[in-house]
Write a protein that holds these residues in place. Structure first.
Motif, PDB file in Angstrom:
ATOM      1  N   ARG A 278      59.399  40.732 -63.922  1.00  0.00           N
ATOM      2  CA  ARG A 278      59.071  39.452 -63.218  1.00  0.00           C
ATOM      3  C   ARG A 278      58.369  39.370 -61.959  1.00  0.00           C
ATOM      4  O   ARG A 278      57.552  38.429 -61.823  1.00  0.00           O
ATOM      5  CB  ARG A 278      60.552  38.879 -63.280  1.00  0.00           C
ATOM      6  N   SER A 279      58.700  40.292 -61.165  1.00  0.00           N
ATOM      7  CA  SER A 279      58.131  40.496 -59.744  1.00  0.00           C
ATOM      8  C   SER A 279      56.450  40.500 -60.005  1.00  0.00           C
ATOM      9  O   SER A 279      55.839  39.759 -59.325  1.00  0.00           O
ATOM     10  CB  SER A 279      58.766  41.133 -58.917  1.00  0.00           C
ATOM     11  N   LEU A 280      56.173  41.087 -60.871  1.00  0.00           N
ATOM     12  CA  LEU A 280      54.637  41.459 -61.183  1.00  0.00           C
ATOM     13  C   LEU A 280      54.017  40.200 -61.388  1.00  0.00           C
ATOM     14  O   LEU A 280      53.009  39.832 -61.046  1.00  0.00           O
ATOM     15  CB  LEU A 280      54.714  42.556 -62.214  1.00  0.00           C
ATOM     16  N   ARG A 281      54.864  39.360 -62.530  1.00  0.00           N
ATOM     17  CA  ARG A 281      54.318  38.362 -63.130  1.00  0.00           C
ATOM     18  C   ARG A 281      54.166  37.164 -62.131  1.00  0.00           C
ATOM     19  O   ARG A 281      52.944  36.572 -62.094  1.00  0.00           O
ATOM     20  CB  ARG A 281      55.029  37.762 -64.393  1.00  0.00           C
ATOM     21  N   LEU A 282      55.063  36.837 -61.420  1.00  0.00           N
ATOM     22  CA  LEU A 282      55.262  36.281 -60.308  1.00  0.00           C
ATOM     23  C   LEU A 282      54.258  36.208 -59.082  1.00  0.00           C
ATOM     24  O   LEU A 282      53.316  35.347 -58.680  1.00  0.00           O
ATOM     25  CB  LEU A 282      56.687  35.887 -59.724  1.00  0.00           C
ATOM     26  N   ALA A 283      54.076  37.628 -58.690  1.00  0.00           N
ATOM     27  CA  ALA A 283      53.204  37.862 -57.685  1.00  0.00           C
ATOM     28  C   ALA A 283      51.879  37.737 -58.007  1.00  0.00           C
ATOM     29  O   ALA A 283      50.857  37.241 -57.404  1.00  0.00           O
ATOM     30  CB  ALA A 283      53.437  39.456 -57.106  1.00  0.00           C
ATOM     31  N   ALA A 284      51.570  38.011 -59.506  1.00  0.00           N
ATOM     32  CA  ALA A 284      49.985  37.991 -60.043  1.00  0.00           C
ATOM     33  C   ALA A 284      49.709  36.553 -59.961  1.00  0.00           C
ATOM     34  O   ALA A 284      48.538  36.184 -59.708  1.00  0.00           O
ATOM     35  CB  ALA A 284      50.263  38.767 -61.401  1.00  0.00           C
ATOM     36  N   ALA A 285      50.765  35.692 -60.121  1.00  0.00           N
ATOM     37  CA  ALA A 285      49.913  34.189 -60.175  1.00  0.00           C
ATOM     38  C   ALA A 285      49.884  33.701 -58.912  1.00  0.00           C
ATOM     39  O   ALA A 285      48.836  32.723 -58.782  1.00  0.00           O
ATOM     40  CB  ALA A 285      51.374  33.290 -60.858  1.00  0.00           C
ATOM     41  N   LEU A 286      50.308  34.250 -57.887  1.00  0.00           N
ATOM     42  CA  LEU A 286      49.908  33.816 -56.464  1.00  0.00           C
ATOM     43  C   LEU A 286      48.366  34.247 -56.213  1.00  0.00           C
ATOM     44  O   LEU A 286      47.760  33.664 -55.197  1.00  0.00           O
ATOM     45  CB  LEU A 286      50.867  34.646 -55.624  1.00  0.00           C
ATOM     46  N   GLY A 287      48.028  35.313 -56.959  1.00  0.00           N
ATOM     47  CA  GLY A 287      46.638  35.592 -56.700  1.00  0.00           C
ATOM     48  C   GLY A 287      45.731  35.032 -57.517  1.00  0.00           C
ATOM     49  O   GLY A 287      44.253  35.143 -57.310  1.00  0.00           O
ATOM     50  N   GLU A 288      46.173  33.901 -58.417  1.00  0.00           N
ATOM     51  CA  GLU A 288      45.184  33.246 -59.205  1.00  0.00           C
ATOM     52  C   GLU A 288      44.529  32.249 -58.503  1.00  0.00           C
ATOM     53  O   GLU A 288      44.728  32.059 -57.224  1.00  0.00           O
ATOM     54  CB  GLU A 288      45.886  32.919 -60.522  1.00  0.00           C
ATOM     55  N   ALA A 289      43.941  31.036 -58.933  1.00  0.00           N
ATOM     56  CA  ALA A 289      43.520  29.926 -58.588  1.00  0.00           C
ATOM     57  C   ALA A 289      44.492  29.271 -57.928  1.00  0.00           C
ATOM     58  O   ALA A 289      45.750  29.279 -58.032  1.00  0.00           O
ATOM     59  CB  ALA A 289      42.941  28.813 -59.752  1.00  0.00           C
ATOM     60  N   PRO A 290      44.235  28.531 -56.793  1.00  0.00           N
ATOM     61  CA  PRO A 290      44.751  27.883 -55.759  1.00  0.00           C
ATOM     62  C   PRO A 290      45.828  26.875 -56.426  1.00  0.00           C
ATOM     63  O   PRO A 290      47.076  27.011 -56.150  1.00  0.00           O
ATOM     64  CB  PRO A 290      43.907  27.002 -54.547  1.00  0.00           C
ATOM     65  N   ALA A 291      45.634  26.148 -57.578  1.00  0.00           N
ATOM     66  CA  ALA A 291      46.307  25.321 -58.330  1.00  0.00           C
ATOM     67  C   ALA A 291      47.578  26.175 -58.991  1.00  0.00           C
ATOM     68  O   ALA A 291      48.590  25.447 -59.197  1.00  0.00           O
ATOM     69  CB  ALA A 291      45.606  24.557 -59.389  1.00  0.00           C
ATOM     70  N   ALA A 292      47.192  27.327 -59.113  1.00  0.00           N
ATOM     71  CA  ALA A 292      48.331  28.110 -59.599  1.00  0.00           C
ATOM     72  C   ALA A 292      49.529  28.799 -58.667  1.00  0.00           C
ATOM     73  O   ALA A 292      50.633  28.847 -59.179  1.00  0.00           O
ATOM     74  CB  ALA A 292      47.853  29.543 -60.364  1.00  0.00           C
ATOM     75  N   ARG A 293      49.282  28.389 -57.689  1.00  0.00           N
ATOM     76  CA  ARG A 293      50.155  28.744 -56.345  1.00  0.00           C
ATOM     77  C   ARG A 293      51.339  27.907 -56.264  1.00  0.00           C
ATOM     78  O   ARG A 293      52.409  28.400 -56.076  1.00  0.00           O
ATOM     79  CB  ARG A 293      49.631  28.985 -54.991  1.00  0.00           C
ATOM     80  N   ASP A 294      51.165  26.732 -56.639  1.00  0.00           N
ATOM     81  CA  ASP A 294      52.433  25.761 -56.583  1.00  0.00           C
ATOM     82  C   ASP A 294      53.131  25.598 -58.236  1.00  0.00           C
ATOM     83  O   ASP A 294      52.806  24.754 -58.876  1.00  0.00           O
ATOM     84  CB  ASP A 294      51.899  24.429 -56.034  1.00  0.00           C
ATOM     85  N   GLU A 295      53.786  26.653 -58.458  1.00  0.00           N
ATOM     86  CA  GLU A 295      54.376  26.397 -59.436  1.00  0.00           C
ATOM     87  C   GLU A 295      55.323  25.706 -59.750  1.00  0.00           C
ATOM     88  O   GLU A 295      55.966  24.939 -58.726  1.00  0.00           O
ATOM     89  CB  GLU A 295      55.220  28.016 -59.785  1.00  0.00           C
ATOM     90  N   GLY A 296      56.052  25.160 -60.783  1.00  0.00           N
ATOM     91  CA  GLY A 296      57.016  24.323 -60.987  1.00  0.00           C
ATOM     92  C   GLY A 296      58.280  24.544 -60.599  1.00  0.00           C
ATOM     93  O   GLY A 296      58.630  25.531 -60.125  1.00  0.00           O
TER      94      GLY A 296
END
Length: 332
Positions: A278-296
């Motif tokens: 889970r930490s890998l998936r959550l951290a990887a999402a932070l490195g994507e497009a800026p819009a992906a940084r603000d998760e639900g």
């Protein structure tokens, strides 16, 4: 504080004389957390300006704090720990551990935590806060202490663990077993973390030589950092327990973005393989497009299906650095 003659040679009495009362202890707690400016301290502690000025003056006079000028017009100071003050951090962490176990808990020793307990609340309150930028810890990757967050990574996974190669007794302390497994899982997932641009850092209260020996034996590719001086635990008020003769971190995972803001907290960690994945998936999402940084509000990465795991705090937007707020008209 009036002292008996016998107290003149008593280290406990002399330490109590410096700490004075509970306000002094709380001031030191907040300075350790990174709230080093007058108005930030007043806001966090809820102390009047007059009383706070008096307490800060006493701690400076005792050599526990020092003043550092950060603004000349008007004059403004930061209050920083001296070597003497930093030496009190293990005492603060031990006090917190005692309070968590004997006042807020049932007196039992455990390396995990209840989801309705104070430790759970403190860890999950870290989401949205920023880690101190000046905090560096010694570790396995060279003689120089490293920052908590890799400067060139969009996300860093920090995981704390009780310690490797430790005999936890019979029966073992609940939640303590599994540190070698956890490090092996992070090691085996290291290529995936690096492919996602994510750094990983493991933190325990073990000494650097102990960590170096383990890292060599297990081929650990990421830094293991030593919090033997309890600076990290004090800065974040992390939950600890006493096991095998030492205060040790309870197992948790923080996913931190490139601005040092905690975006996710996994605690308690009851399923180690799931927490690593889970930490890998959550951290990887932070490195994507800026819009992906603000998760639900669920704290899930957009590409991950299903609900958040037990012990995961929701994602939060970036926050300003601690201790740098200043109300208009502050004279300190």
């Amino acid at each position: 504080m009036r002292m008996h003659n016998a107290d003149e040679t008593c280290g406990i009495a002399q330490a109590a004389l410096v700490l004075g009362d509970w306000w002094n202890v709380l001031v030191l707690r907040e300075v350790a957390r990174g709230h080093v400016r007058f108005d930030a301290l007043a806001a966090e502690i809820g102390l009047s300006r007059k009383v706070l000025t008096e307490r800060l003056g006493r701690l400076v006079a005792s050599g526990v704090l020092r003043r550092s000028l950060y603004q000349r017009r008007p004059v403004r100071y930061e209050y920083l720990l001296t070597d003497s003050g930093a030496a009190l951090l293990p005492l603060l962490v031990a006090m917190q551990d005692w309070g968590d176990r004997w006042v807020l808990g049932d007196g039992s020793v455990t390396a995990t935590a209840a989801e309705d307990g104070a430790e759970h609340a403190r860890v999950h309150a870290l989401v949205g806060t920023r880690l101190p930028g000046d905090l560096r810890l010694p570790g396995t990757h060279g003689p120089d202490p490293l920052p908590l967050v890799a400067p060139d990574a969009p996300a860093t996974v920090l995981f704390t663990y009780p310690g490797t190669g430790v005999a936890w007794g019979d029966p073992p302390i609940p939640g303590a077993v599994g540190c070698t497994l956890e490090n092996r899982l992070f090691r085996d997932s290291w290529p995936a973390f690096r492919q996602a641009g994510v750094d990983v850092r493991g933190i325990s209260t073990q000494l650097v030589p102990e960590q170096e020996e383990f890292a060599r034996a297990e081929g650990v590719p990421y830094p293991l950092l030593s919090d033997a001086a309890h600076r990290f635990a004090a800065a974040l008020r992390l939950p600890t327990f006493r096991g095998a003769g030492r205060l040790r971190h309870k197992r948790l995972v923080l996913v931190v973005d490139g601005e040092r803001t905690v975006r996710h907290a996994l605690f308690p960690v009851v399923d180690i393989p799931d927490a690593v994945e889970r930490s890998l998936r959550l951290a990887a999402a932070l490195g994507e497009a800026p819009a992906a940084r603000d998760e639900g509000a669920t704290g899930k990465a957009p590409a991950v299906k299903g609900t958040a795991a037990v012990g995961e705090a929701p994602a939060a937007p970036a926050a300003p650095p601690p201790g740098q707020g200043r109300a208009p008209g502050s004279a300190h």
